[in-house]
Motif scaffolding. Structure first.
Motif, mmCIF file in Angstrom:
data_model
loop_
_atom_site.group_PDB
_atom_site.id
_atom_site.type_symbol
_atom_site.label_atom_id
_atom_site.label_comp_id
_atom_site.label_asym_id
_atom_site.label_seq_id
_atom_site.Cartn_x
_atom_site.Cartn_y
_atom_site.Cartn_z
ATOM 1 N N VAL A 60 41.693 20.299 -0.921
ATOM 2 C CA VAL A 60 40.490 20.231 -1.751
ATOM 3 C C VAL A 60 39.441 21.178 -1.175
ATOM 4 N N ALA A 61 38.961 22.082 -1.994
ATOM 5 C CA ALA A 61 37.893 23.017 -1.600
ATOM 6 C C ALA A 61 38.220 23.722 -0.283
ATOM 7 N N THR A 86 38.101 13.217 -5.910
ATOM 8 C CA THR A 86 38.128 13.720 -4.535
ATOM 9 C C THR A 86 36.731 13.565 -3.947
ATOM 10 N N ARG A 87 36.594 13.902 -2.677
ATOM 11 C CA ARG A 87 35.263 13.869 -2.063
ATOM 12 C C ARG A 87 34.328 14.912 -2.678
ATOM 13 N N SER A 88 34.860 15.859 -3.431
ATOM 14 C CA SER A 88 33.982 16.829 -4.083
ATOM 15 C C SER A 88 33.667 16.431 -5.524
ATOM 16 N N SER A 89 34.128 15.252 -5.966
ATOM 17 C CA SER A 89 33.814 14.760 -7.312
ATOM 18 C C SER A 89 32.367 14.298 -7.373
ATOM 19 N N ASP A 95 31.721 14.904 1.847
ATOM 20 C CA ASP A 95 32.349 16.168 1.497
ATOM 21 C C ASP A 95 33.809 16.121 1.940
ATOM 22 N N PRO A 96 34.674 16.924 1.299
ATOM 23 C CA PRO A 96 36.070 16.953 1.730
ATOM 24 C C PRO A 96 36.173 17.382 3.194
#
Length: 170
Positions: A60-61, A86-89, A95-96
């Motif tokens: 992710v990212a 995800t943590r970036s949603s 954060d991711p």
């Protein structure tokens, strides 16, 4: 990975779900560990059971093995693809992080008491992220630190809203 789903009385129909099939985005390689965790709950307002599928190895990212949870909404004729959480949603705290493994475990439950912020009948997801560094993402001196994210879908609203992040230590 893949997930076998048996639909109907006495498993009248069996389908296999995997990245790149049934509209599920192909997120890369088998390293995503698609299907490592599963839970079934009615996660949208139609009251039909939906499926949350963990992908703890998902990049992710730019962060390898940050992880995610793919939502598939159940319907009368199978599934439709919902959000990838995800943590970036939006609304998900943090954060991711590389090696976080968000989506290693998933649990769901429903509260039926009215709430001023979410209304009645709120469905909840708990998403485990055992590799989260709770002190400093660059600090590797605290292995085993982890977190659980509570993501709520309010039946009377139109989207996901993270309500809290609970930190646990193992």
């Amino acid at each position: 990975g893949a997930v076998e789903v048996r639909l109907g009385y006495r498993a009248a129909k069996t389908i296999w779900l995997a990245p790149g099939t049934h509209g599920i985005p192909a997120h890369g390689t088998a390293a995503t560990r698609f299907g490592a965790a599963l839970t079934v709950a009615p996660l949208n307002p139609d009251s039909i059971d939906d499926l949350a599928i963990g992908e703890p190895g998902l990049a992710v990212a730019g962060h390898p093995a940050a992880g995610g949870v793919q939502i598939l909404f159940g319907g009368l004729h199978g599934f439709s693809v919902g959000p990838l959480i995800t943590r970036s949603s939006p609304g998900i705290p943090g954060d991711p992080q590389t090696g976080e493994h968000f989506g290693t475990s998933i649990a769901a439950w429903r509260t039926e008491a009215p709430s001023p912020s979410t209304g009645p009948d709120t469905d909840h997801l708990l998403i485990g992220a055992p590799g989260t560094s709770v002190i400093d993402p660059s600090d590797t001196s605290h292995p085993g630190a982890g977190s659980v994210v509570e993501a709520d879908y309010a039946v009377n609203k139109t989207g996901w809203a993270a309500t809290t992040s609970v930190t646990t230590y193992t």
